[in-house]
Scaffold this motif. Structure first.
Motif, PDB file in Angstrom:
ATOM      1  N   VAL A 142       0.839  -1.200   0.000  1.00 19.33           N
ATOM      2  CA  VAL A 142       0.000   0.000   0.000  1.00 19.33           C
ATOM      3  C   VAL A 142       0.876   1.253   0.000  1.00 19.33           C
ATOM      4  CG1 VAL A 142      -1.764   1.281   1.265  1.00 19.33           C
ATOM      5  CG2 VAL A 142      -1.905  -1.213   1.108  1.00 19.33           C
ATOM      6  N   LEU A 143       1.945   1.262   0.797  1.00 20.31           N
ATOM      7  CA  LEU A 143       2.854   2.403   0.809  1.00 20.31           C
ATOM      8  C   LEU A 143       3.487   2.615  -0.560  1.00 20.31           C
ATOM      9  CD1 LEU A 143       4.566   1.877   4.287  1.00 20.31           C
ATOM     10  CD2 LEU A 143       2.795   3.551   3.696  1.00 20.31           C
ATOM     11  N   ASN A 144       3.849   1.531  -1.234  1.00 24.61           N
ATOM     12  CA  ASN A 144       4.417   1.634  -2.582  1.00 24.61           C
ATOM     13  C   ASN A 144       3.409   2.226  -3.557  1.00 24.61           C
ATOM     14  OD1 ASN A 144       6.934   0.638  -1.904  1.00 24.61           O
ATOM     15  ND2 ASN A 144       6.419  -1.472  -2.439  1.00 24.61           N
ATOM     16  N   LEU A 145       2.146   1.825  -3.436  1.00 24.27           N
ATOM     17  CA  LEU A 145       1.097   2.376  -4.295  1.00 24.27           C
ATOM     18  C   LEU A 145       1.000   3.888  -4.083  1.00 24.27           C
ATOM     19  CD1 LEU A 145      -1.266   1.869  -6.285  1.00 24.27           C
ATOM     20  CD2 LEU A 145      -2.725   1.606  -4.272  1.00 24.27           C
ATOM     21  N   LEU A 146       1.035   4.320  -2.831  1.00 22.38           N
ATOM     22  CA  LEU A 146       0.970   5.755  -2.546  1.00 22.38           C
ATOM     23  C   LEU A 146       2.168   6.506  -3.129  1.00 22.38           C
ATOM     24  CD1 LEU A 146      -0.262   5.806   1.155  1.00 22.38           C
ATOM     25  CD2 LEU A 146      -1.538   6.494  -0.863  1.00 22.38           C
ATOM     26  N   ARG A 147       3.341   5.913  -3.046  1.00 24.97           N
ATOM     27  CA  ARG A 147       4.552   6.567  -3.555  1.00 24.97           C
ATOM     28  C   ARG A 147       4.560   6.663  -5.078  1.00 24.97           C
ATOM     29  NH1 ARG A 147       7.262   2.878  -0.018  1.00 24.97           N
ATOM     30  NH2 ARG A 147       7.516   3.913   1.980  1.00 24.97           N
ATOM     31  N   LYS A 148       4.032   5.635  -5.742  1.00 22.00           N
ATOM     32  CA  LYS A 148       4.151   5.533  -7.198  1.00 22.00           C
ATOM     33  C   LYS A 148       2.927   6.024  -7.967  1.00 22.00           C
ATOM     34  CE  LYS A 148       7.283   1.610  -6.879  1.00 22.00           C
ATOM     35  NZ  LYS A 148       7.467   0.185  -7.177  1.00 22.00           N
ATOM     36  N   LYS A 149       1.843   6.333  -7.275  1.00 21.96           N
ATOM     37  CA  LYS A 149       0.620   6.746  -7.966  1.00 21.96           C
ATOM     38  C   LYS A 149       0.880   7.999  -8.794  1.00 21.96           C
ATOM     39  CE  LYS A 149      -1.491   9.970  -4.742  1.00 21.96           C
ATOM     40  NZ  LYS A 149      -1.387  11.092  -5.638  1.00 21.96           N
ATOM     41  N   PRO A 150       0.122   8.180  -9.874  1.00 21.68           N
ATOM     42  CA  PRO A 150       0.262   9.415 -10.650  1.00 21.68           C
ATOM     43  C   PRO A 150      -0.019  10.624  -9.751  1.00 21.68           C
ATOM     44  CG  PRO A 150      -1.079   7.802 -11.818  1.00 21.68           C
ATOM     45  CD  PRO A 150      -0.847   7.260 -10.446  1.00 21.68           C
ATOM     46  N   ARG A 151       0.753  11.659  -9.913  1.00 19.42           N
ATOM     47  CA  ARG A 151       0.675  12.829  -9.044  1.00 19.42           C
ATOM     48  C   ARG A 151      -0.715  13.460  -8.947  1.00 19.42           C
ATOM     49  NH1 ARG A 151       4.222  14.934  -6.276  1.00 19.42           N
ATOM     50  NH2 ARG A 151       5.873  16.369  -6.466  1.00 19.42           N
ATOM     51  N   PRO A 152      -1.431  13.621 -10.053  1.00 16.05           N
ATOM     52  CA  PRO A 152      -2.736  14.300  -9.934  1.00 16.05           C
ATOM     53  C   PRO A 152      -3.850  13.437  -9.320  1.00 16.05           C
ATOM     54  CG  PRO A 152      -2.261  13.819 -12.242  1.00 16.05           C
ATOM     55  CD  PRO A 152      -1.068  13.398 -11.442  1.00 16.05           C
ATOM     56  N   LEU A 153      -3.617  12.151  -9.165  1.00 15.00           N
ATOM     57  CA  LEU A 153      -4.653  11.256  -8.653  1.00 15.00           C
ATOM     58  C   LEU A 153      -4.861  11.453  -7.151  1.00 15.00           C
ATOM     59  CD1 LEU A 153      -6.563   8.758  -9.035  1.00 15.00           C
ATOM     60  CD2 LEU A 153      -4.599   7.376  -8.331  1.00 15.00           C
TER      61      LEU A 153
END
Length: 105
Positions: free
Chosen positions: A52-63
């Motif tokens: 979950v932390l990785n998802l937060l770090r890698k998500k597209p910026r505007p999302l």
């Protein structure tokens, strides 16, 4: 009747859901994605926190990625931009109204 999942069923569903979420997030189709009760799944050990932390770090910026549920791990709170804690003031359960499919679950 109330709905209950075994720990294994919860892990299986959480894994399938996270796979789908990762696809959706990285397709960059949506402006906002809500992961309802994700913190509960984490607190029950149904998902690895690091995923979950990785998802937060890698998500597209505007999302805007919104995670709900009680017992958010401290590491998640530290990485989040906004954290809100809500408390119940009044609820139908107090009058004996049971969980309703499509509303509470």
């Amino acid at each position: 009747s109330s709905f209950q999942q075994t720990p294994e069923e919860l892990r299986t569903e959480a894994e399938k859901t996270m796979h789908y979420v990762e696809e959706v997030v990285f397709k960059e189709t949506y402006d906002m994605v809500v992961l309802d009760e994700l913190c509960y799944a984490l607190s029950q050990g149904a998902l690895p926190l690091q995923r979950v932390l990785n998802l937060l770090r890698k998500k597209p910026r505007p999302l805007e990625l919104i995670l709900t549920g009680r017992s958010a791990p401290q590491e998640l709170i530290e990485q989040a931009d906004l954290v809100t804690e809500m408390r119940q003031v009044k609820h139908p359960f107090e009058k004996g109204i049971k969980s309703r499919k499509g509303i509470e679950y």
